[in-house]
Design an enzyme around this catalytic site. Structure first.
Site, PDB file in Angstrom:
ATOM      1  N   ILE B 449      38.633 -13.284   4.745  1.00  0.00           N
ATOM      2  CA  ILE B 449      39.098 -13.335   6.126  1.00  0.00           C
ATOM      3  C   ILE B 449      38.156 -12.570   7.053  1.00  0.00           C
ATOM      4  O   ILE B 449      38.526 -12.203   8.164  1.00  0.00           O
ATOM      5  CB  ILE B 449      40.531 -12.779   6.239  1.00  0.00           C
ATOM      6  CG1 ILE B 449      40.601 -11.320   5.768  1.00  0.00           C
ATOM      7  CG2 ILE B 449      41.485 -13.640   5.439  1.00  0.00           C
ATOM      8  CD1 ILE B 449      41.963 -10.659   6.036  1.00  0.00           C
ATOM      9  N   THR B 451      36.228 -10.068   5.461  1.00  0.00           N
ATOM     10  CA  THR B 451      35.935  -8.863   4.697  1.00  0.00           C
ATOM     11  C   THR B 451      34.611  -8.962   3.963  1.00  0.00           C
ATOM     12  O   THR B 451      34.032  -7.967   3.570  1.00  0.00           O
ATOM     13  CB  THR B 451      37.019  -8.636   3.643  1.00  0.00           C
ATOM     14  OG1 THR B 451      37.126  -9.844   2.873  1.00  0.00           O
ATOM     15  CG2 THR B 451      38.358  -8.332   4.285  1.00  0.00           C
ATOM     16  N   GLN B 572      33.111  -3.073   7.659  1.00  0.00           N
ATOM     17  CA  GLN B 572      34.573  -3.038   7.561  1.00  0.00           C
ATOM     18  C   GLN B 572      35.133  -1.727   8.109  1.00  0.00           C
ATOM     19  O   GLN B 572      36.123  -1.697   8.844  1.00  0.00           O
ATOM     20  CB  GLN B 572      34.947  -3.220   6.083  1.00  0.00           C
ATOM     21  CG  GLN B 572      36.398  -3.481   5.800  1.00  0.00           C
ATOM     22  CD  GLN B 572      36.903  -4.812   6.302  1.00  0.00           C
ATOM     23  OE1 GLN B 572      37.084  -5.024   7.490  1.00  0.00           O
ATOM     24  NE2 GLN B 572      37.190  -5.706   5.385  1.00  0.00           N
ATOM     25  N   GLY B 638      39.491  -1.836   3.706  1.00  0.00           N
ATOM     26  CA  GLY B 638      39.744  -2.679   4.870  1.00  0.00           C
ATOM     27  C   GLY B 638      40.582  -2.029   5.953  1.00  0.00           C
ATOM     28  O   GLY B 638      40.519  -2.419   7.113  1.00  0.00           O
ATOM     29  N   GLU B 639      41.390  -1.054   5.570  1.00  0.00           N
ATOM     30  CA  GLU B 639      42.355  -0.524   6.530  1.00  0.00           C
ATOM     31  C   GLU B 639      42.167   0.940   6.883  1.00  0.00           C
ATOM     32  O   GLU B 639      42.594   1.386   7.952  1.00  0.00           O
ATOM     33  CB  GLU B 639      43.777  -0.741   5.984  1.00  0.00           C
ATOM     34  CG  GLU B 639      44.136  -2.232   5.913  1.00  0.00           C
ATOM     35  CD  GLU B 639      45.374  -2.514   5.091  1.00  0.00           C
ATOM     36  OE1 GLU B 639      46.434  -2.733   5.696  1.00  0.00           O
ATOM     37  OE2 GLU B 639      45.284  -2.506   3.845  1.00  0.00           O
TER      38      GLU B 639
END
Lengths: 329, 673, 179
Positions: B449, B451, B572, B638-639
């Site tokens: 998506i 990443t 990222q 990712g977060e």
């Protein structure tokens, strides 16, 4: 969108002659197409006025005549504008994005409509869009809306606290620009900021234009003496409408008093707000922070902030004072 | 190594869900409820059906057949109840999108509106404790005596922090094209963070066995959580295609996305901290109030980072939820940690100030040896290393903590620090690896998506096969491939990489092909607290006269295990921090109480960071070995980038101005009153 | 409905269009050129950016029927026969994209921007045609939103191409990202 007919006008006369009920003039489309897709504007007939040859900028006496179809980006990039009217160049450059500035015309920029969230959403009541239906912004979210000249004090069927979103118009208001208009009833000239009107009890009328009127040009008087600029405060660094903006010009005598100044505020009213009271207060006064503050306070004394936009009064005052200080010789 | 699909993306050849060619395609346009609560009392589609180009109108007037277990948000057109403003109540199917949209005005739908309740407040009578918070954590935890701990404190903080509703707003609107074949099997080109789960959910919603549905999604224009669960546009496409007997495309408008693709719940968080004379915590209490819809209970795990971050002998966390007449919240980048750490890391900063301690030092003094709430050992934890390294790179030494004293021209200057954390877990996935044409093909229904999963998995496979990346081809983004977990929860690479490594190893043994299913391995993951950590340092400039805030420098230093690909990781992490910048300064979805609707529902009114907002943002990592994660030794990234940013910015704004803003976003209005 | 003729990536196309159709939808739905993206349909995100008569514009706000006689370049038309456009190559090298959805718009916008002399909102001296410092590029590219947050690398990629074309400042903003 409703289906509509489209035609390209050959010249101004052809454009006006094509006008009938349900017609709207199309410039760059950056506001009109947006509104059509939202269902706010529903023309039956679009007359494209972007290619009338009204795309020139040329000297007019000691001033400048700007065709209404001049693209915003071309206006801001023009050497005579950059040199003679820096306030205007900076105002245009502060607006929208590079892509939108390439498409938008001078005429269309003047006539763009408020970005009030309630106005833009046809599922919501709005006295501007549907007179008499009410103004939900007053009890709702109005943090980006008007503090001056609004009609929140009127009855519910007439209230409006919308702001005019154009940066360019604010500069033109400060410059006493002349808007050349032609229409079914002939031609006339309106001096900025007189093109736009306060909501009064007819919030559906943004301007003094009559049906069929077409803006053909904007004429600038000779450049202002002294220094001028445009400042815009917004919630992100670019590509956002003003919370408050200011077009300012300052001309100072050798003895440190103000020979002349121009001040116009954006983001605060239904119109570009020419701060005439502040200008009068300042003219002849010493060009100091104290006087700048006094002038700003005089202008903002008539502000009627809503419960959640009182910060705009502070911001407008601070912007006037800080910007005039920047413009000191 | 550049991204594998890079050339396709820069030439416009990469296709997203709405962009697949199909013969005879028709278009569907969802119609939304203008009331926040009520009932549809009448429905007349005759006028719409008579409009040129209109093929069909879907609605509860003729409920289409769905499966018995369709989830409430996907059970479209079944009942007449309206649960929130913007709920999809009909869909118009037409030859062109223009025709479908134009026909909306001719639909005659009458509503019996009821008074709606859309306001989250800390004293709402409907607040309750859900059974658990997402994904499966206890709602409340308590250990030690917090009352005594707070009473005994030399320094304390008792403050309430609020975060607004925020929207994921991926650049690609949710879109799908549904194609039924003559045998009743469905292929759906969807924009999803997980083709396998999407396939299962769509099949379930339609009452089909999963084998009859295939989801194709090789390129996804961002998700950030909003495409982690199946969204109603996919069901609209499937039902419309079934009704029209033609392929049908649906793309939500940006405005529609605000109502039906999820969002982050607003939060009201009370933090109470107590510390002794040395700044060591004596108690930490984190109480959260948040919302969900009346349709679905979604309980964001906002206070869970307080169970992980700092050693406190007394620790209590609570979550209370109220069901309002609002759209259903869902995952948005770092659910739980993101809003929770804004509050915790702001409160820690306030504690440092109260105690006269450097905020980096305060955190180091409260470094726990084991996970505070569970007592589990950390699989690895290097927050302290991140703080030290970040401080060094940022130039934190010699920082004068006094607020409001640094000025340059019209700007006040301040710096701030905040910690970040995010769980590092994995989910079961399957993969196959096959020798093919002198190289290898790896297949897994993973999702890229943005990443860089395609590229990361290529590298992982190449390493597992002891070969070069150009001999490996990874196929993903299709539910026909071996089932895989979602791109979400920072678990993509760890989950898929585990399966890919195992499949490659199986292939090496077999010589030709290998298959792997990591379910057993994942179920055996236990015994450790697995988290990534980081420290974020921010410099801000604030003009006190205008309230403008600029962020000239933002640095994140992270400990994330082994980094698979440095370029992808840096992108990222910086991407996460950029989103955090938006969260700090400008993002807010406004709920208009009069209409019960999200008011600023487009990209001009909902401000995400633009290019001019982003100056020097950089990410770095310290080396970290962790043998308890997955074969790659990698933690998800990712977060975590978004997690510490907003607090770091708020802390820096305090340092610059002496004004503590506890209510996001930090807009000029909040600095001007 | 209206009959229009326009050149798209150098090829003349004649079509009958619904007057409501945007140039964006014309490209995507009628000409199969799906490179240009729809992010918001209201000129608020820039994902639809193409070049119209050489100038960057939001194709979602351009009515197709009003583009008769125009020259349109989309992302599909940026690359040469054999080689990528320098911006495309730089975007790959600098990892200036993640999900890729805003990327075609970023590329067309940057291509148009590099041809736009004159000041911007951040230019001190209005009389100048300023060098494209990182600050200038950031302002000029602000009409292209990127939710993945690839701005840092986008600016580095655009800076690199600007420098190669002689438009960057001597502070080599391009080098800033190669850390």
């Amino acid at each position: 969108m409703r289906p509509f007919e489209y035609a390209r006008a050959r010249d101004t006369g052809d454009a006006v002659a094509r006008f009938r009920a349900g017609t709207m003039y199309l410039g760059g489309g950056t506001n009109l197409v947006d509104l059509m897709r939202l269902g706010v504007a529903e023309p039956d007939y679009l007359v494209d006025v972007s290619r009338l040859g009204a795309d020139q900028i040329e000297p007019s006496g000691d001033g400048l005549l700007i065709g209404a179809a001049v693209r915003n980006s071309d206006l801001a990039a023009h050497p005579l504008v950059r040199e003679g009217y820096p306030m205007l160049a900076r105002a245009v450059l502060a607006g929208a994005s590079g892509q939108v500035r390439n498409m938008a015309t001078v005429g269309g920029n003047l006539l763009q409509r408020t970005r009030c969230s309630y106005f833009q959403d046809v599922s919501k009541p709005c006295n501007k869009r549907q007179p008499g239906s009410g103004c939900p912004a007053i009890s709702g979210d109005h943090h980006s809306l008007a503090i001056l000249g609004h009609s929140a004090g009127l009855n519910e069927a007439a209230q409006c606290v919308a702001t005019h979103p154009s940066d360019m118009a604010v500069a033109l208001a400060a410059l006493d620009a002349l808007v050349h208009i032609t229409g079914p009833d002939g031609s006339r000239v309106v001096v900025m900021p007189g093109l736009h009107r306060l909501p009064g009890d007819e919030p559906d009328r943004d301007t003094v234009l009559r049906p069929g009127d077409l803006i053909t040009a904007v004429e600038l008087p000779p450049p202002l003496p002294g220094r001028s600029t445009y400042r815009k405060v917004r919630e992100r660094a670019s590509f956002a409408f003003a919370l408050v903006s200011l077009a300012a010009a300052l001309d100072v005598n050798g003895d440190g008093t103000v020979r002349g100044c121009r001040l116009a505020l954006g983001g605060v009213a239904h119109v570009p707000w020419r701060a005439a009271r502040a200008e009068r207060t300042l003219t002849g006064a010493p060009a100091t922070a104290e006087e700048f503050t006094r002038a700003a306070d005089a202008e903002l004394a008539e502000a009627e902030p809503l419960p959640r936009n009182g910060y705009k009064v502070t911001l407008a005052r601070n912007l006037i004072v800080a910007t005039l200080q920047e413009l000191l010789p | 190594m550049n991204r594998i699909e890079g050339r396709d993306k820069v030439t416009g050849r990469a296709r997203y869900a709405y962009e697949y060619p199909a013969d005879d395609v028709a278009y569907a346009y969802p119609v939304q409820s203008p009331v926040a609560r009520g009932t549809i009392t009448s429905f007349d589609a005759l006028g719409a059906l008579a409009m040129p180009g209109v093929i069909a109108v879907l609605s509860s007037a003729e409920p289409p057949e769905l499966g018995p277990d369709a989830s409430p948000e996907l059970a479209l057109f079944q009942g007449r109840e309206v649960a929130y403003h913007g709920q999809i109540v009909a869909a118009i199917v037409a030859e062109t999108l223009e025709a479908a949209r134009a026909a909306e005005k001719e639909l005659r739908i009458s509503y019996q509106a009821e008074p709606h309740d859309v306001r989250l407040r800390p004293d709402h009578p409907g607040l309750y404790a859900p059974d658990h918070v997402n994904p499966n954590f206890p709602t409340d935890t308590e250990q030690g005596d917090v009352t005594a701990g707070l009473a005994a404190a030399a320094f304390s903080v008792d403050a309430t922090y609020t975060t607004p509703a925020m929207h994921n707003n991926p650049m690609e609107p949710h879109a799908a094209m549904a194609v039924w074949d003559s045998a009743g099997a469905l292929t759906i080109y969807d924009s999803t963070q997980g083709p396998s789960a999407d396939r299962d959910t769509i099949a379930q919603a339609l009452g089909l066995p999963p084998e009859r549905v295939r989801v194709v999604s090789p390129h996804v224009g961002g998700g950030f959580g909003s495409k982690g669960t199946t969204r109603p546009h996919a069901i609209v496409a499937a039902l419309a295609a079934r009704a029209a007997c033609r392929p049908v495309k649906v793309a939500l408008t940006r405005q529609q996305m605000f109502d039906v693709t999820g969002y982050r719940t607003p939060t009201i968080q009370r933090l109470r901290l107590g510390a002794d004379g040395d700044g060591r915590l004596t108690a930490l209490v984190h109480d959260v109030v948040e919302q969900s819809s009346t349709l679905v209970e979604f309980a964001e795990q906002t206070a869970t980072p307080s169970r992980v971050m700092y050693a406190a002998p007394a620790l209590r966390t609570t979550h209370r939820l109220v069901r309002l007449d609002v759209p259903t919240p869902s995952w948005m980048r770092a659910p739980g940690e993101c809003p929770g750490m804004f509050a915790l890391e702001s409160a820690i900063d306030e504690l440092a100030i109260a105690a006269g301690l450097d905020p980096v030092e305060l955190r180091i003094r409260n470094e726990p040896g084991t996970e505070p709430e569970s007592g589990l050992p950390f699989s690895s934890r290097n927050l302290v290393g991140c703080l030290h390294e970040g401080a060094r790179r940022f130039g934190w030494e010699h920082r004068d903590p006094r607020p409001g004293i640094r000025r340059e021209g019209r700007w006040l200057i301040g710096t701030g620090v905040a910690a970040s954390t995010y769980p590092a877990r994995r989910r079961p996935s399957q993969a196959t690896a096959t020798v093919h044409n002198g190289g290898f093909v790896v297949r897994i229904a993973a999702a890229d998506i943005g990443t860089g999963a395609r590229t990361a998995l290529t590298r992982i496979a190449a390493q597992a096969l002891d070969t070069s990346a150009d001999r490996v081809r990874v196929e993903l983004g299709d539910s026909a491939l071996p089932a895989a977990s979602l791109a979400g929860g920072s678990m993509g690479t760890s989950s898929w990489g585990s399966a890919v490594v195992k499949a490659c190893e199986a292939m090496r043994k077999d010589g030709q092909t290998g298959h792997a299913d990591t379910t057993e391995d994942v179920n055996a993951d236990g015994g450790f607290a697995r988290h990534a950590f980081g420290a974020q340092f921010v410099e801000v400039r604030v003009d006190p006269l205008t309230g403008e805030v600029r962020v000239p420098r933002l640095l994140g230093v992270f400990a994330v295990g082994r980094v698979i690909d440095e370029t992808l990781a840096r992108s990222q992490l910086i991407g996460g921090m950029t989103m955090g910048l938006g969260m700090a300064l400008m993002e807010e979805t406004v709920m208009d109480e009069g209409s019960g609707s999200f008011l600023n529902h487009d990209l001009a009114q909902y401000h995400i960071a633009a290019c001019a907002d982003v100056q020097d943002i950089d990410a770095a990592w310290i080396s970290e070995e962790d043998a308890h994660l997955n074969p790659m030794g990698a933690k998800g990234i990712g977060e975590i980038g978004i997690v510490g940013t907003a607090a770091a910015v708020a802390n820096a704004v305090y340092h610059a101005t002496g004004r503590r803003v506890r209510d996001l976003p930090i807009t000029p209005a909040k600095l001007l009153d | 409905m209206g009959e229009i003729t326009l050149r798209v990536n150098g090829t003349p196309r004649s079509l009958n269009v619904d007057s409501r159709t945007s140039l964006l939808d014309l490209l995507r739905e009628h000409l199969g050129l799906t490179g240009s993206k729809n992010g918001c349909d209201h000129g608020q995100c820039g994902a639809c950016t193409v070049l119209i008569d050489g100038r960057r514009a939001n194709s979602c706000l351009a009515l197709a029927v009003a583009q008769d006689g125009c020259d349109v370049t989309t992302v599909e038309g940026l690359a040469g026969e054999e080689t990528l456009h320098p911006l495309q190559a730089a975007f790959i090298e600098r990892d200036a994209f993640q999900c890729g959805y805003c990327t075609p718009g970023q590329l067309c916008s940057a291509a148009g921007m590099l041809d736009e002399a004159g000041p911007s909102a951040v230019t001190e001296d209005l009389a100048s045609d300023p060098a494209l410092t990182a600050e200038e590029i950031r302002e000029r590219m602000s009409g292209n939103l990127c939710r993945c947050g690839a701005y840092v690398n986008i600016v580095a990629a655009v800076s690199e191409v600007a420098a190669a074309g002689g438009r960057a400042a001597s502070d080599t903003a391009a080098a800033g990202a190669s850390r």
